[in-house]
Design an enzyme around this catalytic site. Structure first.
Site, PDB file in Angstrom:
ATOM      1  N   ARG A  18     -32.131 -19.969  18.127  1.00  0.00           N
ATOM      2  CA  ARG A  18     -33.219 -19.245  17.462  1.00  0.00           C
ATOM      3  C   ARG A  18     -33.441 -19.737  16.025  1.00  0.00           C
ATOM      4  NH1 ARG A  18     -31.563 -13.316  18.183  1.00  0.00           N
ATOM      5  NH2 ARG A  18     -29.533 -14.348  18.043  1.00  0.00           N
ATOM      6  N   ASN A  36     -34.407 -13.117  21.497  1.00  0.00           N
ATOM      7  CA  ASN A  36     -33.733 -13.109  22.795  1.00  0.00           C
ATOM      8  C   ASN A  36     -34.359 -12.033  23.652  1.00  0.00           C
ATOM      9  OD1 ASN A  36     -31.891 -15.077  22.210  1.00  0.00           O
ATOM     10  ND2 ASN A  36     -30.274 -13.658  21.629  1.00  0.00           N
TER      11      ASN A  36
END
Ligand code: ZN
Ligand code: ZN
Length: 769
Positions: A18, A36
């Site tokens: 990320r 997520n």
């Protein structure tokens, strides 16, 4: 202006994915967010000009963090929302139960560079890690992978680590959960045999010196304890063998890096890549003739098990030794699992190690080193654990309800299937020991809990062998929680495992070669051709090998007994057998007399076992007499055979027994007996193994091809034997077929649990259409 929404599936959690996406968006002046979802998936929303978005997509693939893997990505073009910035959004907690548990990753190049740079404040720091590397699963209490869910929660970040953690320009430490530095991280101590700390300000340098002087050191790593000792001093290796009560089983050797390992083994560029991968497995490679390694490290074997220092701690330790490599074997006592706690080390390793190099980070989950070998030109797993477990393997069909495969009793793993995923546990080991059985139950609990499953929904799959502990434990679980229980035949599970691992569907002929699995006819199987269809749960055993009599467990340990049994079955007189075996004393003659009598009185079970046939030949050729570790005679016979020349032996016959095609190999064993005085052992060994494989291929051709099969798969521990595989492959090639080997799953019993769960897709009641 355009916008895109992406769902990315793979290893994208716990690997700095990320932060990487966030940085890539900033770099290209794009706006959006990353988060997520469902745990295993990452959702990206990105908007900006078209050219930059396409550039962004290529960066996703080409510049992703080294341990990240993109399995699948779904792209949807959509309308821009006029976002003002980029953002890592908090994980959606609603479905974190589905999240992938990241495996442990070997130390990355950048972290190594830091510990070797005197100007860096992490210089010589043995616990350095970043978003790309370091322990994961071994220190996780639960999902998702956040610091407070790991044993790093005992170490609060210092101000400078916190700064790195919050700085989105910091490529490797922004949002990295496990980071630390000498000021705030775990610390080391070197203890003597009474667990009193040694007076030293540098435990690593001192431990390295002790190894050079011939001491044996227990080292607490990331997934458990290792035992480190010099690999070049014969007396040290023999001392370790005595203390570990391990007469012959090979020890693995850890080297500083691949350039050091090149001095010990022949290593291709591809091998080097695998050894240096984030998984950093032990790889079995051919020994160099001029290797400096003591011959007692892997006596009688052609290959050495080698791996590289995969943590900064191991790297710094080996760097300070004279050799730059050492024995690095599991820290356990015979039959027990590797220690993960000081308590265990105190009770079990004090009789083995002189000193203990320990640290104060808790090992939450035991994770043994993975072991890989080569068969043909393919890598195959002997043990799938650190770096790989507990990654899941995805099925093409979804399971209606969760399925738990209990595996076997040796090299146990278990597998938990839900939706279209099968999570295979780390290596649990041999589960005869009640302590290991307790561990097995705990690890099952762990996975059931973190994946948010209910025991009562689970279907438990067990092996048919009534004496298996894994089976009893499976029944206990089922009784306790009211689970449904299903039995799956051992070899059918092996073959299903290979088929699904290779994503094959349809009608399949499977070749199962191994030591022992309980058959459907109350006899022991291990040399079978089974035809099955991945679409339904019926299968047919169409061919097998001639059986060998087994009178007791002792036959597989003292394998000359098998020669007596085999020859007795083939109507040799006791005197003739003794001429072949040449027993050393009267006690041994007596033992064989009893075995011979047992056979003639019909006190035996029939075993169509490849393992036992190989044992007979290994004993006849004098390559091995005693099994001191699992597979020893077969491994030694394979090793000897590498030095020989192969020839196809011709004296075999085929017969029909109750509708089953049976390979009678006694002619080629006779040839081995006759030629042992005149032909060299390596060539006889190689010719036998090659021919055996070739005629197993012939069995397939004669019995299975009439079923119009789509593929041929192979499973069971003996199919990875190079010479057997070559024979099999060459016979099948004549028919335009090739035998598939497992790719991501061990061929032996470590892959059984996956096969059990995978076979559930053939049960209509257990799958969704
Ligand atoms: Zn790193
Ligand atoms: Zn710090």
């Amino acid at each position: 202006m355009i916008a895109a929404r992406l769902i990315i599936i793979g290893i994208v959690q716990g690997v700095g994915f990320r932060p990487f996406v966030d940085r890539a968006m900033r770099r290209l002046g794009l706006k959006g967010y990353v988060k997520n979802v469902g745990g295993s998936e990452v959702e990206v929303f990105v908007e900006g000009n078209e050219e930059n978005i396409y550039e962004f997509l290529s960066i996703l693939y080409n510049e992703k963090p080294p341990p990240a893997e993109i399995e699948e990505a779904f792209l949807e073009l959509t309308h821009p929302q006029g976002l003002q910035n980029t953002q890592i959004q908090r994980s959606e907690t609603s479905r974190v139960t589905g999240s992938m548990i990241p495996p442990d990753f070997a130390v990355c190049k950048d972290c190594l560079a830091e510990i070797l740079d005197p100007s860096n404040h992490r210089y010589m720091y043995p616990f350095n890690s970043c978003a790309w590397c370091g322990p994961r699963f071994s220190m996780m209490y639960t999902v998702p992978y956040d610091r407070e869910n790991t044993s790093m929660r005992d170490f609060a970040l210092c101000e400078s680590c916190l700064k790195e953690y919050s700085d989105h320009e910091n490529v490797r430490r922004y949002h990295a959960q496990g980071i630390s530095c000498p000021r705030d991280g775990p610390s080391l101590a070197l203890l003597d045999n009474d667990f009193n700390p040694l007076n030293t300000d540098n435990p690593i340098v001192e431990a390295a010196k002790l190894i050079d002087e011939g001491s044996i050191i227990a080292v607490k790593g990331i997934g458990g304890y290792h035992i480190a000792a010099s690999a070049t001093m014969d007396d040290v290796v023999l001392k370790l063998r005595r203390r570990k009560n391990r007469p012959a089983k090979p020890f693995a050797i850890m080297g500083l890096d691949t350039s050091i390992l090149k001095l010990l083994v022949y290593l291709s560029e591809e091998d080097g890549k695998l050894l240096s991968s984030p998984q950093a497995p032990i790889l079995l490679l051919p020994k160099r003739e001029d290797t400096p390694v003591s011959k007692y490290v892997s006596p009688g074997l052609s290959h050495e098990g080698v791996f590289i220092a995969y943590t900064p701690l191991h790297f710094l330790l080996l760097m300070h030794t004279k050799d730059k490599f050492s024995i690095m074997t599991s820290g356990n006592s015979a039959g027990s699992p590797m220690c993960t706690t000081e308590e265990c080390a105190k009770s079990k390793l004090r009789s083995i190690a002189d000193y203990f190099l320990v640290h104060n980070r808790v090992i939450v989950n035991r994770v043994d080193d993975s072991v890989i070998r080569k068969t043909g030109d393919q890598y195959v797993f002997l043990r799938r654990s650190r770096g790989y477990a507990p990654r899941w393997i995805r099925l093409k069909k979804s399971l209606r309800s969760p399925v738990l495969g209990m595996g076997g009793d040796l090299s146990n793993t278990f597998a938990l299937g839900f939706d279209d995923k099968v999570v295979i546990s780390q290596y649990i080991g041999d589960i005869e020991d009640p302590e290991t059985q307790g561990e097995l139950l705990n690890y099952i609990d762990f996975l059931v809990r973190v994946y948010g499953l209910n025991y009562s929904d689970i279907t438990v799959i067990v092996d048919k062998h009534k004496a298996y502990h894994s089976r009893k434990i499976g029944f206990d679980i089922a009784r306790k929680h009211g689970c449904r229980i299903v039995e799956v035949q051992h070899h059918y599970a092996h073959l299903f495992s290979t088929a699904i691992d290779n994503e094959l569907e349809g009608r399949i002929a499977g070749i199962a070669l191994d030591g022992l699995g309980w058959g459907d006819d109350e006899s022991v199987w291990g040399g079978e051709v089974i035809v099955f269809n991945t679409m339904d749960n019926s299968y047919e055993r169409v061919a097998s090998i001639e059986w060998v009599p087994l009178t007791s467990d002792r036959d597989t340990i003292s394998i000359k007994r098998l020669v007596t049994l085999y020859l007795a079955k083939n109507k040799w007189s006791f005197e003739e057998i003794m001429k072949i075996l040449k027993p050393e004393n009267e006690r041994e003659v007596m033992e064989h007399r009893l075995v011979y009598a047992a056979f003639n009185q019909g006190r035996y079970v029939k075993a169509s076992s490849t393992g036992r046939v190989i044992d007979v030949v290994a004993a006849l050729l004098g390559v091995s007499h005693l099994r001191t570790y699992d597979g020893e005679p077969a491994i030694k016979l394979e090793a000897v055979a590498f030095k020989g020349v192969k020839k196809l032996l011709e004296n075999v016959s085929f017969k029909q027994v109750n509708g089953l095609l049976v390979l009678d190999y006694h002619g080629i064993i006779n040839e081995v007996i006759e030629k042992r005085e005149v032909l060299d052992t390596p060539s006889l060994a190689r010719s036998f193994l090659y021919s055996y494989g070739y005629y197993i291929g012939e069995l397939v051709v004669r019995s299975a091809l009439k079923y119009k099969i789509d593929y041929v798969v192979a499973g069971g521990g003996a199919v990875v034997n190079e010479h057997i595989y070559q024979g099999l492959k060459e016979r099948l090639r004549l028919e335009g077929l090739k035998p598939y080997l497992p790719r991501r799953i061990p061929a032996g019993d470590g892959g059984l649990s996956f096969g059990q769960v995978a076979s559930a897709i053939a049960f209509r009641t257990l799958t969704r259409d």
